[in-house]
Design a protein around this motif. Structure first.
Motif, PDB file in Angstrom:
ATOM      1  N   GLN A 264      21.618  52.544  71.618  1.00  0.00           N
ATOM      2  CA  GLN A 264      21.310  51.891  70.532  1.00  0.00           C
ATOM      3  C   GLN A 264      22.417  50.780  70.236  1.00  0.00           C
ATOM      4  N   LEU A 265      23.742  51.350  70.521  1.00  0.00           N
ATOM      5  CA  LEU A 265      24.735  50.268  70.320  1.00  0.00           C
ATOM      6  C   LEU A 265      24.685  49.170  71.134  1.00  0.00           C
ATOM      7  N   ALA A 266      24.470  49.443  72.388  1.00  0.00           N
ATOM      8  CA  ALA A 266      24.375  48.509  73.266  1.00  0.00           C
ATOM      9  C   ALA A 266      23.392  47.256  72.969  1.00  0.00           C
ATOM     10  N   ASP A 267      22.291  47.774  72.508  1.00  0.00           N
ATOM     11  CA  ASP A 267      21.265  46.962  71.767  1.00  0.00           C
ATOM     12  C   ASP A 267      21.648  46.065  70.672  1.00  0.00           C
ATOM     13  N   LEU A 268      22.398  46.639  69.741  1.00  0.00           N
ATOM     14  CA  LEU A 268      22.911  45.837  68.536  1.00  0.00           C
ATOM     15  C   LEU A 268      23.968  44.895  69.249  1.00  0.00           C
ATOM     16  N   VAL A 269      24.819  45.267  70.120  1.00  0.00           N
ATOM     17  CA  VAL A 269      25.571  44.292  70.806  1.00  0.00           C
ATOM     18  C   VAL A 269      25.111  43.180  71.436  1.00  0.00           C
ATOM     19  N   ALA A 270      23.764  43.500  72.204  1.00  0.00           N
ATOM     20  CA  ALA A 270      22.964  42.405  72.760  1.00  0.00           C
ATOM     21  C   ALA A 270      22.437  41.462  71.638  1.00  0.00           C
ATOM     22  N   ARG A 271      22.108  42.037  70.698  1.00  0.00           N
ATOM     23  CA  ARG A 271      21.610  41.158  69.344  1.00  0.00           C
ATOM     24  C   ARG A 271      22.896  40.047  68.817  1.00  0.00           C
ATOM     25  N   VAL A 272      24.093  40.816  68.675  1.00  0.00           N
ATOM     26  CA  VAL A 272      25.218  39.894  68.371  1.00  0.00           C
ATOM     27  C   VAL A 272      25.371  38.821  69.243  1.00  0.00           C
ATOM     28  N   ASP A 273      25.341  39.112  70.497  1.00  0.00           N
ATOM     29  CA  ASP A 273      25.850  37.795  71.563  1.00  0.00           C
ATOM     30  C   ASP A 273      24.790  36.971  71.804  1.00  0.00           C
ATOM     31  N   ALA A 274      23.200  37.340  71.382  1.00  0.00           N
ATOM     32  CA  ALA A 274      22.177  36.587  71.242  1.00  0.00           C
ATOM     33  C   ALA A 274      22.001  35.542  70.054  1.00  0.00           C
ATOM     34  N   GLY A 275      23.106  35.753  68.923  1.00  0.00           N
ATOM     35  CA  GLY A 275      22.947  35.220  67.877  1.00  0.00           C
ATOM     36  C   GLY A 275      21.926  35.591  66.658  1.00  0.00           C
ATOM     37  N   ASP A 276      21.528  36.710  67.091  1.00  0.00           N
ATOM     38  CA  ASP A 276      20.497  37.269  65.941  1.00  0.00           C
ATOM     39  C   ASP A 276      21.124  38.343  65.060  1.00  0.00           C
ATOM     40  N   LEU A 277      22.010  38.835  65.325  1.00  0.00           N
ATOM     41  CA  LEU A 277      22.888  39.626  64.359  1.00  0.00           C
ATOM     42  C   LEU A 277      24.182  39.208  64.003  1.00  0.00           C
ATOM     43  N   ALA A 278      24.475  38.905  62.847  1.00  0.00           N
ATOM     44  CA  ALA A 278      25.875  38.442  62.181  1.00  0.00           C
ATOM     45  C   ALA A 278      26.575  39.744  62.070  1.00  0.00           C
ATOM     46  N   ILE A 279      27.775  39.687  62.408  1.00  0.00           N
ATOM     47  CA  ILE A 279      28.963  40.480  62.047  1.00  0.00           C
ATOM     48  C   ILE A 279      29.758  40.065  61.013  1.00  0.00           C
ATOM     49  N   GLU A 280      29.709  40.609  59.826  1.00  0.00           N
ATOM     50  CA  GLU A 280      30.489  40.064  58.721  1.00  0.00           C
ATOM     51  C   GLU A 280      31.738  40.829  58.363  1.00  0.00           C
ATOM     52  N   VAL A 281      32.864  40.347  58.507  1.00  0.00           N
ATOM     53  CA  VAL A 281      34.463  40.757  58.214  1.00  0.00           C
ATOM     54  C   VAL A 281      34.906  40.303  56.931  1.00  0.00           C
ATOM     55  N   ALA A 282      35.519  41.065  55.930  1.00  0.00           N
ATOM     56  CA  ALA A 282      35.805  40.454  54.612  1.00  0.00           C
ATOM     57  C   ALA A 282      37.476  40.262  54.769  1.00  0.00           C
ATOM     58  N   GLU A 283      37.969  41.091  55.631  1.00  0.00           N
ATOM     59  CA  GLU A 283      39.275  40.987  55.866  1.00  0.00           C
ATOM     60  C   GLU A 283      40.069  41.769  56.831  1.00  0.00           C
ATOM     61  N   ARG A 284      40.954  41.373  57.395  1.00  0.00           N
ATOM     62  CA  ARG A 284      41.899  41.714  58.585  1.00  0.00           C
ATOM     63  C   ARG A 284      43.228  42.247  58.038  1.00  0.00           C
ATOM     64  N   LEU A 285      43.737  43.569  58.232  1.00  0.00           N
ATOM     65  CA  LEU A 285      44.801  44.097  57.765  1.00  0.00           C
ATOM     66  C   LEU A 285      45.510  44.649  58.916  1.00  0.00           C
ATOM     67  N   PRO A 286      46.944  45.015  58.899  1.00  0.00           N
ATOM     68  CA  PRO A 286      47.520  45.729  59.652  1.00  0.00           C
ATOM     69  C   PRO A 286      47.431  47.085  59.817  1.00  0.00           C
ATOM     70  N   LEU A 287      47.247  47.863  60.735  1.00  0.00           N
ATOM     71  CA  LEU A 287      46.879  49.322  60.511  1.00  0.00           C
ATOM     72  C   LEU A 287      47.909  50.242  59.698  1.00  0.00           C
ATOM     73  N   ALA A 288      49.095  49.860  59.723  1.00  0.00           N
ATOM     74  CA  ALA A 288      50.153  50.330  58.772  1.00  0.00           C
ATOM     75  C   ALA A 288      49.480  50.330  57.235  1.00  0.00           C
ATOM     76  N   ASP A 289      48.674  49.460  56.989  1.00  0.00           N
ATOM     77  CA  ASP A 289      47.950  49.273  55.505  1.00  0.00           C
ATOM     78  C   ASP A 289      46.849  50.140  55.244  1.00  0.00           C
ATOM     79  N   LEU A 290      46.764  50.916  56.107  1.00  0.00           N
ATOM     80  CA  LEU A 290      45.366  51.977  56.012  1.00  0.00           C
ATOM     81  C   LEU A 290      45.357  52.798  54.789  1.00  0.00           C
ATOM     82  N   ALA A 291      46.565  53.375  54.424  1.00  0.00           N
ATOM     83  CA  ALA A 291      46.824  54.156  53.202  1.00  0.00           C
ATOM     84  C   ALA A 291      46.329  53.351  52.107  1.00  0.00           C
ATOM     85  N   THR A 292      46.807  52.061  51.865  1.00  0.00           N
ATOM     86  CA  THR A 292      46.499  51.141  50.828  1.00  0.00           C
ATOM     87  C   THR A 292      44.930  50.657  50.837  1.00  0.00           C
ATOM     88  N   VAL A 293      44.435  50.607  52.037  1.00  0.00           N
ATOM     89  CA  VAL A 293      42.998  50.509  51.956  1.00  0.00           C
ATOM     90  C   VAL A 293      42.183  51.434  51.437  1.00  0.00           C
TER      91      VAL A 293
END
Length: 344
Positions: A264-293
Motif C-alpha cells: 500500500q505504501l508503494a502505491d501511495l508513493v506512485a501516486r505522489v510521483d504521478a502528481g496525484d497525491l500531495a505531501i503537505e509539510v508545515a515545518e522542518r526542524l532539527p531532531l534535537a528539537d523533538l522534545a519541544t515539538v
C-alpha cells in the motif's frame, strides 16, 4: 550516533537528545541513514505510556514511527534492496524508531521513496497516508459515486483522505477551518463546512452519507450525533475516539489504527510521483528539537487522551488519572499545526 531517547514513560521532558549505539542489520534487515522522521500524536501516546498494556516498550526507547532515508547496510537474507536505495517505511511502535541518525528496519516494511519530493519530507507520508488508505478502502470499502463526510479534513490524515476519496470518484464533504479550507478544497473536496462558523451536525441536518470519517477529537455525544448522519447500512469510521458499539440501522462503527503495509505504501508513493497525491509539510526542524515539538503538541494530545478516556474508560482512564504529568506539559512557544518533519 545521535538519537532522541526516553528512559521511562512520562511527559515531553523525558525525551533526551544523546549518544546511542549505531545499529547493525539483523537477518532480514537493513540499516537506514535517516533523512527525516515526523511527529505523530501516537508518539506522544507511546511516550506517556497510555497504551503500555498493549504495547510495552523496552527502555531506553527511540521514538519516531515514520522513516525516510537511504540504506547504508544490508543484512543477511535481503536481496531486493541495495546500499544507496532511498526508502520510506512505517516502523513498529515497539521497536527502535527513526528519531536517530540510523535505524535498523525489516526489509519487508520498505517501499522506494518518492522521487518528486525532498527525501526528508517523504517521512510525512507513511503513518497518516496508510491510515487514510486503510480507512477508506479496507474498513469502509469506499466506492465510486458514494457520499463521504470527512470530519477533520484539515488534519494530516484528512488531507490524504480527501485526495484519495475524490480520486476514487466519491462526493466529498469536508469540515475545515479558515487555515486549511483552501488546501482542502484544492485536494478535491466538493463541499467545505467551516466548523468554526456553524456546528457540523447543524450544517448537515437532514443529510446522510454512505460513510462518515471521524478524524477530530470528540466525546461520545458528538460521535453519536455524527453517527446519525450515516445512511442506513453505512459506516462510521474513527481514528480518534471510537463511536458507539451498537449504532443500529445496520450502521457499522469501526475504530482504526494504521498499520504497516509495504504494498500500500508503494502505491501511495506512485501516486505522489504521478502528481496525484500531495505531501503537505508545515515545518522542518532539527531532531534535537523533538522534545519541544512534543511539548507544543501537548495541549492537543491532552484533549485527545481525555476524550479517549471518557469513551473507553477502563485501564486507559485509570492510567490517565494516575499520571497526568505524562500527558500535560509546560507551556511551549506556539502550538503544533500541520505535519512537522525532524531531520538529524
Amino acid at each position: 550516533m545521535k538519537a532522541v531517547r526516553y528512559h521511562s514513560y512520562g511527559g515531553s521532558d523525558v525525551l533526551v537528545y544523546e549518544e546511542a549505539d549505531r545499529p547493525a542489520p539483523g537477518v532480514g534487515q537493513v540499516v537506514v541513514q535517516v533523512a527525516g522522521t515526523s511527529y505523530n500524536d501516537a508518539d506522544s501516546g507511546l511516550r506517556a505510556g497510555l497504551r503500555q498494556d498493549l504495547l510495552p516498550l523496552a527502555f531506553p526507547h527511540i521514538p519516531g514511527l515514520d522513516l525516510a532515508g537511504v540504506i547504508s547496510a544490508v543484512g543477511e537474507g535481503v536481496s531486493d534492496w541495495r546500499v544507496g536505495d532511498a526508502v520510506v517505511a512505517l516502523l513498529p511502535a515497539d521497536a527502535p524508531g527513526a528519531a536517530a541518525e540510523y535505524v535498523a528496519v525489516s526489509a519487508e516494511a520498505l517501499a522506494t521513496a518518492p522521487r518528486t519530493v525532498e527525501l526528508a519530507d517523504a517521512a510525512a507520508l507513511p503513518l497518516v497516508g496508510l491510515t487514510a488508505w486503510q480507512v477508506l478502502f479496507e474498513h469502509a470499502d469506499l466506492k465510486t459515486g458514494q457520499n463521504i463526510l470527512i470530519n477533520g479534513a484539515g488534519s494530516a490524515v484528512g488531507g490524504y483522505a480527501v485526495q484519495l476519496a475524490a480520486q476514487a470518484g466519491a462526493t466529498v464533504t469536508a469540515t475545515a477551518g479558515a487555515r486549511s479550507r483552501d488546501r482542502v478544497r484544492s485536494y478535491g473536496a466538493d463541499r467545505i463546512v467551516d466548523y468554526a462558523v456553524i456546528p457540523v451536525v447543524q450544517a448537515l441536518a437532514g443529510q446522510h452519507f454512505d460513510m462518515v470519517l471521524q478524524l477530530a477529537p470528540a466525546g461520545p455525544e458528538e460521535n453519536a450525533q455524527l453517527v446519525d448522519l450515516v445512511a442506513d447500512g453505512g459506516a462510521f469510521v474513527s481514528v480518534t475516539t471510537p463511536g458507539p458499539q451498537d449504532a443500529g440501522r445496520g450502521v457499522r462503527t469501526v475504530h482504526v489504527f494504521g498499520r504497516s503495509d509495504a504494498t500500500q505504501l508503494a502505491d501511495l508513493v506512485a501516486r505522489v510521483d504521478a502528481g496525484d497525491l500531495a505531501i503537505e509539510v508545515a515545518e522542518r526542524l532539527p531532531l534535537a528539537d523533538l522534545a519541544t515539538v512534543h511539548a507544543r503538541a501537548a495541549g492537543r494530545f491532552a484533549q485527545i487522551a481525555e476524550l479517549a478516556a471518557r469513551v473507553e474508560g477502563g485501564d486507559l482512564a485509570k492510567r490517565l488519572r494516575a499520571d497526568r504529568a505524562a500527558v500535560h506539559a509546560p507551556a511551549a512557544a506556539g502550538e503544533l499545526a500541520g505535519k512537522t518533519i525532524l531531520t538529524p
